[in-house]
Design a protein around this motif. Structure first.
Motif, PDB file in Angstrom:
ATOM      1  N   HIS A   3       0.882  -1.307   0.062  1.00 23.89           N
ATOM      2  CA  HIS A   3       0.156   0.053  -0.055  1.00 23.89           C
ATOM      3  C   HIS A   3       0.856   1.250  -0.138  1.00 23.89           C
ATOM      4  O   HIS A   3       0.578   2.337  -0.604  1.00 23.89           O
ATOM      5  CB  HIS A   3      -1.033  -0.164   1.126  1.00 23.89           C
ATOM      6  N   ILE A   4       2.137   1.336   0.551  1.00 27.80           N
ATOM      7  CA  ILE A   4       2.969   2.369   0.714  1.00 27.80           C
ATOM      8  C   ILE A   4       3.460   2.715  -0.773  1.00 27.80           C
ATOM      9  O   ILE A   4       3.215   3.915  -1.152  1.00 27.80           O
ATOM     10  CB  ILE A   4       4.131   2.207   1.583  1.00 27.80           C
ATOM     11  N   ASP A   5       3.826   1.616  -1.229  1.00 24.74           N
ATOM     12  CA  ASP A   5       4.125   1.797  -2.708  1.00 24.74           C
ATOM     13  C   ASP A   5       3.203   2.191  -3.669  1.00 24.74           C
ATOM     14  O   ASP A   5       3.305   3.227  -4.547  1.00 24.74           O
ATOM     15  CB  ASP A   5       4.696   0.397  -3.232  1.00 24.74           C
ATOM     16  N   LEU A   6       1.871   1.779  -3.560  1.00 24.37           N
ATOM     17  CA  LEU A   6       0.904   1.975  -4.247  1.00 24.37           C
ATOM     18  C   LEU A   6       0.510   3.653  -4.172  1.00 24.37           C
ATOM     19  O   LEU A   6       0.357   4.527  -5.077  1.00 24.37           O
ATOM     20  CB  LEU A   6      -0.459   1.567  -3.803  1.00 24.37           C
ATOM     21  N   ALA A   7       0.557   3.967  -2.967  1.00 25.45           N
ATOM     22  CA  ALA A   7       0.386   5.344  -2.630  1.00 25.45           C
ATOM     23  C   ALA A   7       1.240   6.359  -3.314  1.00 25.45           C
ATOM     24  O   ALA A   7       0.870   7.613  -3.804  1.00 25.45           O
ATOM     25  CB  ALA A   7       0.476   5.752  -0.797  1.00 25.45           C
ATOM     26  N   LYS A   8       2.460   6.056  -3.248  1.00 31.77           N
ATOM     27  CA  LYS A   8       3.600   6.743  -3.862  1.00 31.77           C
ATOM     28  C   LYS A   8       3.539   6.729  -5.350  1.00 31.77           C
ATOM     29  O   LYS A   8       3.910   7.800  -5.928  1.00 31.77           O
ATOM     30  CB  LYS A   8       5.065   6.353  -3.448  1.00 31.77           C
ATOM     31  N   ARG A   9       3.344   5.530  -5.982  1.00 34.45           N
ATOM     32  CA  ARG A   9       3.110   5.655  -7.394  1.00 34.45           C
ATOM     33  C   ARG A   9       1.995   6.293  -8.167  1.00 34.45           C
ATOM     34  O   ARG A   9       2.114   6.840  -9.212  1.00 34.45           O
ATOM     35  CB  ARG A   9       2.923   4.251  -7.902  1.00 34.45           C
ATOM     36  N   LEU A  10       0.713   6.467  -7.228  1.00 37.88           N
ATOM     37  CA  LEU A  10      -0.293   7.228  -7.765  1.00 37.88           C
ATOM     38  C   LEU A  10      -0.374   8.694  -7.119  1.00 37.88           C
ATOM     39  O   LEU A  10      -1.237   9.474  -7.440  1.00 37.88           O
ATOM     40  CB  LEU A  10      -1.510   6.400  -7.383  1.00 37.88           C
ATOM     41  N   GLY A  11       0.541   9.085  -6.216  1.00 36.21           N
ATOM     42  CA  GLY A  11       0.573  10.520  -5.795  1.00 36.21           C
ATOM     43  C   GLY A  11      -0.457  10.701  -4.779  1.00 36.21           C
ATOM     44  O   GLY A  11      -1.107  11.728  -4.763  1.00 36.21           O
ATOM     45  N   LYS A  12      -1.007   9.648  -3.923  1.00 38.28           N
ATOM     46  CA  LYS A  12      -2.063   9.597  -3.187  1.00 38.28           C
ATOM     47  C   LYS A  12      -1.546   9.656  -1.741  1.00 38.28           C
ATOM     48  O   LYS A  12      -0.368   9.484  -1.328  1.00 38.28           O
ATOM     49  CB  LYS A  12      -3.052   8.781  -3.128  1.00 38.28           C
ATOM     50  N   ALA A  13      -2.280  10.295  -0.796  1.00 37.88           N
ATOM     51  CA  ALA A  13      -2.084  10.602   0.748  1.00 37.88           C
ATOM     52  C   ALA A  13      -2.045   9.092   1.343  1.00 37.88           C
ATOM     53  O   ALA A  13      -2.672   8.433   0.759  1.00 37.88           O
ATOM     54  CB  ALA A  13      -3.084  11.278   1.395  1.00 37.88           C
ATOM     55  N   LEU A  14      -1.480   8.755   2.466  1.00 37.34           N
ATOM     56  CA  LEU A  14      -1.493   7.234   2.810  1.00 37.34           C
ATOM     57  C   LEU A  14      -1.916   7.641   4.429  1.00 37.34           C
ATOM     58  O   LEU A  14      -1.446   8.654   5.193  1.00 37.34           O
ATOM     59  CB  LEU A  14       0.084   6.795   3.111  1.00 37.34           C
ATOM     60  N   GLN A  15      -3.042   6.804   4.440  1.00 34.33           N
ATOM     61  CA  GLN A  15      -3.538   6.749   6.041  1.00 34.33           C
ATOM     62  C   GLN A  15      -3.281   5.509   6.766  1.00 34.33           C
ATOM     63  O   GLN A  15      -3.427   4.479   6.163  1.00 34.33           O
ATOM     64  CB  GLN A  15      -5.162   7.020   5.959  1.00 34.33           C
ATOM     65  N   ILE A  16      -2.763   5.465   7.866  1.00 32.17           N
ATOM     66  CA  ILE A  16      -2.162   4.359   8.702  1.00 32.17           C
ATOM     67  C   ILE A  16      -2.988   4.010   9.915  1.00 32.17           C
ATOM     68  O   ILE A  16      -3.441   4.819  10.665  1.00 32.17           O
ATOM     69  CB  ILE A  16      -0.777   4.791   8.979  1.00 32.17           C
ATOM     70  N   HIS A  17      -3.368   2.841   9.746  1.00 33.10           N
ATOM     71  CA  HIS A  17      -3.926   2.271  11.020  1.00 33.10           C
ATOM     72  C   HIS A  17      -2.704   1.361  11.864  1.00 33.10           C
ATOM     73  O   HIS A  17      -1.942   0.638  11.357  1.00 33.10           O
ATOM     74  CB  HIS A  17      -4.922   0.974  10.776  1.00 33.10           C
ATOM     75  N   ASP A  18      -2.379   1.966  13.082  1.00 30.81           N
ATOM     76  CA  ASP A  18      -1.528   1.607  14.025  1.00 30.81           C
ATOM     77  C   ASP A  18      -2.078   1.037  15.340  1.00 30.81           C
ATOM     78  O   ASP A  18      -2.319   1.782  16.125  1.00 30.81           O
ATOM     79  CB  ASP A  18      -0.644   2.670  14.141  1.00 30.81           C
ATOM     80  N   ARG A  19      -2.048  -0.350  15.442  1.00 29.34           N
ATOM     81  CA  ARG A  19      -2.588  -0.893  16.788  1.00 29.34           C
ATOM     82  C   ARG A  19      -1.548  -1.810  17.124  1.00 29.34           C
ATOM     83  O   ARG A  19      -1.337  -2.713  16.782  1.00 29.34           O
ATOM     84  CB  ARG A  19      -3.926  -1.436  16.675  1.00 29.34           C
ATOM     85  N   ASP A  20      -0.936  -1.335  18.433  1.00 34.13           N
ATOM     86  CA  ASP A  20      -0.103  -2.199  19.203  1.00 34.13           C
ATOM     87  C   ASP A  20       1.356  -2.624  18.383  1.00 34.13           C
ATOM     88  O   ASP A  20       1.950  -3.493  18.431  1.00 34.13           O
ATOM     89  CB  ASP A  20      -0.642  -3.434  19.602  1.00 34.13           C
ATOM     90  N   ALA A  21       1.660  -1.530  17.393  1.00 33.76           N
ATOM     91  CA  ALA A  21       2.606  -1.701  16.505  1.00 33.76           C
ATOM     92  C   ALA A  21       3.295  -0.535  16.291  1.00 33.76           C
ATOM     93  O   ALA A  21       3.961  -0.347  14.935  1.00 33.76           O
ATOM     94  CB  ALA A  21       2.083  -2.208  15.085  1.00 33.76           C
ATOM     95  N   HIS A  22       3.563   0.299  17.154  1.00 38.24           N
ATOM     96  CA  HIS A  22       4.267   1.503  16.818  1.00 38.24           C
ATOM     97  C   HIS A  22       5.512   1.424  16.056  1.00 38.24           C
ATOM     98  O   HIS A  22       6.151   2.132  15.112  1.00 38.24           O
ATOM     99  CB  HIS A  22       4.284   2.452  17.908  1.00 38.24           C
ATOM    100  N   GLY A  23       6.454   0.495  16.871  1.00 38.67           N
ATOM    101  CA  GLY A  23       7.764   0.471  16.197  1.00 38.67           C
ATOM    102  C   GLY A  23       7.996  -0.097  15.102  1.00 38.67           C
ATOM    103  O   GLY A  23       8.509   0.636  13.828  1.00 38.67           O
ATOM    104  N   ASP A  24       7.048  -0.991  14.780  1.00 41.29           N
ATOM    105  CA  ASP A  24       7.277  -1.512  13.300  1.00 41.29           C
ATOM    106  C   ASP A  24       6.624  -0.588  12.211  1.00 41.29           C
ATOM    107  O   ASP A  24       7.201  -0.702  11.247  1.00 41.29           O
ATOM    108  CB  ASP A  24       6.639  -2.825  13.407  1.00 41.29           C
ATOM    109  N   VAL A  25       5.608   0.021  12.576  1.00 47.13           N
ATOM    110  CA  VAL A  25       4.887   0.911  11.779  1.00 47.13           C
ATOM    111  C   VAL A  25       6.037   1.971  11.326  1.00 47.13           C
ATOM    112  O   VAL A  25       6.308   2.442  10.252  1.00 47.13           O
ATOM    113  CB  VAL A  25       3.809   1.878  12.187  1.00 47.13           C
ATOM    114  N   LEU A  26       6.605   2.612  12.209  1.00 42.69           N
ATOM    115  CA  LEU A  26       7.789   3.646  11.818  1.00 42.69           C
ATOM    116  C   LEU A  26       9.084   3.031  11.226  1.00 42.69           C
ATOM    117  O   LEU A  26       9.505   3.602  10.317  1.00 42.69           O
ATOM    118  CB  LEU A  26       8.249   4.530  13.165  1.00 42.69           C
ATOM    119  N   ARG A  27       9.458   1.821  11.545  1.00 42.18           N
ATOM    120  CA  ARG A  27      10.380   1.223  10.815  1.00 42.18           C
ATOM    121  C   ARG A  27      10.147   0.879   9.370  1.00 42.18           C
ATOM    122  O   ARG A  27      10.953   1.251   8.310  1.00 42.18           O
ATOM    123  CB  ARG A  27      10.743  -0.291  11.589  1.00 42.18           C
TER     124      ARG A  27
END
Length: 293
Positions: free
Chosen positions: A144-168
């Motif tokens: 999904h990150i790659d898709l957002a960048k390829r299409l020039g869209k904003a990315l909305q992130i769901h983060d539950r009990d995964a802060h470190g891995d989301v940022l990494r």
């Protein structure tokens, strides 16, 4: 998307006072009805929101049925733009059924629509997905990150009990220009890390809860130009309506609570939220009405 709340089920009867400057509900699920609730009409939900100064909404579909609903809704209602993705808990389920690649193809096809402005909600959820589902969930986040960048869209992130891995993973993949932590749930340290990376933080009704001191502390670390507000409706109704069904017309309750934490006047916060939303998602279109001066 958040777990079902308990307690009250119905929408609150009395709307809050209208906001002095119109704002955006950055994340709403008009396609979802909580168990025990009667479905309500989308046009009625939009009308109720507009009456209190919430004139623009980002409708988020995070499974295939929700994506199809979103595509229809954005065509029917000028007040809506769309966000679509496969929710982090949906990715392992589809993978186990052998349907993930087909689902990705549908997401990518729909995401090309001009009024789909968001890829999301995507991300990681370690609360409802066990260890066996983590690898494919992380792969889905990267896709999904790659898709957002390829299409020039904003990315909305769901983060539950995964802060470190989301940022990494965001660091490893390279975040899109506009990256939003939907329904931000981190603490002060997490907020500072996100702000430093240039991400926007979107606060929901949880910031009003009595036990949310850490979340309010996190809010104080976010510059005005990185703030958004949302409902995540039908979930997470703000206090004093906690446990009730949430809807976009309750955004003013959360906005006023945020302004109090930040020691800001409400118009200043409203103006920032509105400007940030249009910077991230673009304009809602010529038919938008009700914009306050």
């Amino acid at each position: 998307m958040s777990p079902h709340a308990s307690g009250q089920r119905a929408l609150p009867e009395n709307p809050p006072d209208p906001l002095p400057i119109d704002v955006v509900d950055n994340h709403v699920h008009l396609d979802i009805t909580r168990e025990g609730d009667e479905p309500f009409d989308v046009a009625d939900a939009i009308k109720a929101a507009r009456a209190v100064g919430v004139t623009r909404l980002v409708q988020v579909g995070c499974d295939l049925d929700g994506i199809r609903f979103t595509m229809d809704a954005i065509e029917a209602h000028d007040e809506l733009v769309g966000g679509i993705a496969l929710h982090p808990n949906e990715v392992p389920r589809l993978a186990a059924a052998g349907q993930l690649e087909e689902a990705y193809a549908e997401v990518e096809r729909c995401a090309a629509h001009e009024r789909i402005r968001v890829i999301g909600e995507t991300g990681l959820d370690y609360f409802r997905t066990g260890a066996e589902g983590v690898p494919v969930q992380q792969d889905g986040f990267r896709w999904h990150i790659d898709l957002a960048k390829r299409l020039g869209k904003a990315l909305q992130i769901h983060d539950r009990d995964a802060h470190g891995d989301v940022l990494r993973i965001l660091d490893e993949e390279g975040a899109p220009e506009h990256t939003v932590l939907h329904c931000f749930s981190g603490d002060l340290a997490m907020a500072r890390e996100c702000v430093e990376r240039g991400y926007l933080l979107s606060f929901a009704g949880t910031v009003t809860f009595k036990n949310a001191r850490d979340l309010r502390d996190a809010l104080t670390a976010v510059p005005l130009d990185q703030l958004l507000v949302e409902t995540d409706a039908p979930y997470l109704a703000p206090a004093p309506h906690r446990g009730a069904t949430n809807a976009s017309f309750l955004v003013p309750v959360t906005v006023r609570a945020m302004a109090a934490v930040l020691n800001l006047d409400v118009p200043t916060l409203c103006r920032a939220v509105s400007e940030n939303s249009e910077r991230v998602y673009g304009p809602w279109g010529a038919e938008r009405v009700g914009q306050s001066a």
